[in-house]
Design a protein around this motif. Structure first.
Motif, PDB file in Angstrom:
ATOM      1  N   ALA A  89      -1.818  -2.952   0.233  1.00 22.83           N
ATOM      2  CA  ALA A  89      -1.251  -1.639  -0.116  1.00 22.83           C
ATOM      3  C   ALA A  89      -0.278  -1.759  -1.289  1.00 22.83           C
ATOM      4  O   ALA A  89      -0.186  -0.852  -2.125  1.00 22.83           O
ATOM      5  CB  ALA A  89      -0.541  -1.034   1.092  1.00 22.83           C
ATOM      6  N   ALA A  90       0.421  -2.897  -1.362  1.00 22.63           N
ATOM      7  CA  ALA A  90       1.395  -3.079  -2.451  1.00 22.63           C
ATOM      8  C   ALA A  90       0.680  -3.144  -3.797  1.00 22.63           C
ATOM      9  O   ALA A  90       1.149  -2.570  -4.785  1.00 22.63           O
ATOM     10  CB  ALA A  90       2.217  -4.344  -2.216  1.00 22.63           C
ATOM     11  N   TYR A  91      -0.467  -3.850  -3.819  1.00 24.72           N
ATOM     12  CA  TYR A  91      -1.224  -3.910  -5.081  1.00 24.72           C
ATOM     13  C   TYR A  91      -1.709  -2.514  -5.481  1.00 24.72           C
ATOM     14  O   TYR A  91      -1.640  -2.116  -6.637  1.00 24.72           O
ATOM     15  CB  TYR A  91      -2.429  -4.845  -4.943  1.00 24.72           C
ATOM     16  N   LYS A  92      -2.212  -1.779  -4.475  1.00 23.76           N
ATOM     17  CA  LYS A  92      -2.745  -0.438  -4.773  1.00 23.76           C
ATOM     18  C   LYS A  92      -1.651   0.478  -5.309  1.00 23.76           C
ATOM     19  O   LYS A  92      -1.849   1.201  -6.284  1.00 23.76           O
ATOM     20  CB  LYS A  92      -3.322   0.188  -3.487  1.00 23.76           C
ATOM     21  N   LEU A  93      -0.483   0.451  -4.665  1.00 21.47           N
ATOM     22  CA  LEU A  93       0.618   1.317  -5.100  1.00 21.47           C
ATOM     23  C   LEU A  93       1.146   0.881  -6.462  1.00 21.47           C
ATOM     24  O   LEU A  93       1.390   1.708  -7.346  1.00 21.47           O
ATOM     25  CB  LEU A  93       1.759   1.296  -4.067  1.00 21.47           C
ATOM     26  N   ALA A  94       1.295  -0.439  -6.638  1.00 20.25           N
ATOM     27  CA  ALA A  94       1.851  -0.961  -7.884  1.00 20.25           C
ATOM     28  C   ALA A  94       0.959  -0.592  -9.072  1.00 20.25           C
ATOM     29  O   ALA A  94       1.443  -0.254 -10.156  1.00 20.25           O
ATOM     30  CB  ALA A  94       2.024  -2.468  -7.798  1.00 20.25           C
TER      31      ALA A  94
END
Ligand code: AMP
Ligand code: MG
Length: 352
Positions: A89-94
């Motif tokens: 999720a962090a990659y997607k949001l970033a």
């Protein structure tokens, strides 16, 4: 301690500015503190991986040490050292929202001292888009712990002059990069739970996060009155943003709201109390208070967000004792505006 003030233009980081940022980076690497601009509000920065620096941040702000700090980074690679693992999720949001006004909570690695996380096993991380902030992070070794650069409890600073007001003599340097663009602190999302949860609303709205991740939950304490339930972001439990006078939010049909506020104001003025109103472009001309502050047009919530903290400070400067504010829609950025306003008012709301 003498505080140096350096003025830097974000749109023109010339040789002189580079030298100032190098000097600021040295201060942070040596365990000192620098207040600096970000796109949300001004931050009070120290080395996030140095426990002594975090202790100094708490001391300079007068902040309770169980209220964790946000770690600011300048690139994705920097995450590897400070978290156990980077959630998908962090990659997607970033990908979409970094650099920008979003803070993500992840499980911390041993590199992050408990002094920085207020004793938690999780760490809050943000990558600011402000160019001065990004360069300062690089010059400081990659990890700046920074809460908002105000004394604990006061409105977050949206201009360097407010940092000077609160922190002169308490920090080594203040970088003046002009007025900030957003004016409210970052949205905080917890990625350590099954369904990512918004712990603090901000410029990045629930809808923007949902569009990227799908299901999102929201900490119920964000807009509710102070109750026995503890907010999940420890800092949200403290009295915040409060002006020195007494602030009440008035909710209802616009004409009714204006009428009620004016009645209250007349009463207070008769008693010799100095009054103020947070109004909108649409209503500012209708009030009879001593001090009337227009936050902006109801059609432009970003303008209202940008002006709110500065208005709360101006009421203090003008020694206003009793204030009323119109309520705002709780959709989009309005949710963040109402969250800050409710805290400033100690959840005092009157429905007319
Ligand atoms: P400020 O630095 O003033 O914007 O405040 C930072 C906010 O982030 C506070 O409300 C903190 O409680 C919250 N925060 C920081 N780290 C964490 C964490 N690990 N878990 C939950 N909330 C956090
Ligand atoms: Mg703060």
């Amino acid at each position: 301690m003498e505080t140096i003030v350096e003025v830097i233009d974000e749109l023109n980081i010339d040789d002189k500015a580079c030298m100032a940022l190098e000097k600021a980076g040295e201060i942070i690497k040596n365990g000192g503190l620098v207040a600096f601009p970000t796109e949300t509000v001004y931050g009070l920065g120290g080395d996030a991986l140095n426990p002594e620096s975090s202790k100094k941040i708490y001391a300079a702000k007068g902040r309770p040490s169980d209220n964790p700090l946000i770690v600011h980074v300048a690139d994705m690679q920097s995450l590897e050292k400070i978290v156990k693992e980077i959630p998908d999720a962090a990659y997607k949001l970033a990908d979409v929202l970094w650099p920008g006004p979003l803070t993500m909570i992840m499980n911390k690695s041993d590199a992050v001292p408990y002094e920085t996380t207020g004793g938690l096993d999780t760490v809050a991380i943000r990558m600011p888009s402000n160019k001065i902030a990004a360069e300062l992070i690089r010059q400081s070794g990659g990890y700046i712990a920074a809460p908002s650069a105000n004394l604990s409890g006061r409105p977050s600073p949206t201009e360097a002059k407010y940092c000077v007001e609160d922190l002169n003599g308490r920090v080594e340097m203040i970088i003046d990069g002009g007025a900030v663009g957003i004016g409210l602190e970052s949205t905080i999302i917890d990625l350590t739970v099954d369904t990512p949860m918004i712990l603090r609303p901000g410029y990045v709205t629930k809808k923007m996060l949902e569009d990227i991740l799908g299901g999102i939950s929201i900490d119920k304490t964000i807009l509710s009155a102070e109750s026995g339930v503890k907010p999940k972001a420890p800092g949200m439990k403290y009295r915040h943003y409060a002006p020195k006078g007494d602030l009440t939010i008035v909710e209802g049909e616009p004409l009714q709201v204006t009428k009620y506020i004016n009645e209250q104001i007349m009463q207070h003025i008769a008693e010799g109390v100095k009054t103020g109103v947070i109004a909108t472009t649409e209503t500012a001309g209708l009030y009879k208070a001593d001090v009337i502050k227009c936050a902006g047009s109801r059609d432009d919530e970003e303008e209202i967000a940008r002006n709110l903290f500065s208005i709360l400070r101006q009421f203090d400067d003008e020694q206003v004792e009793c204030m009323f504010s119109e309520a705002f829609d709780e959709n989009g950025i309005g949710q963040a505006i109402m969250n800050r306003l409710l805290k400033a008012a100690g959840h005092k709301v009157i429905k007319v």
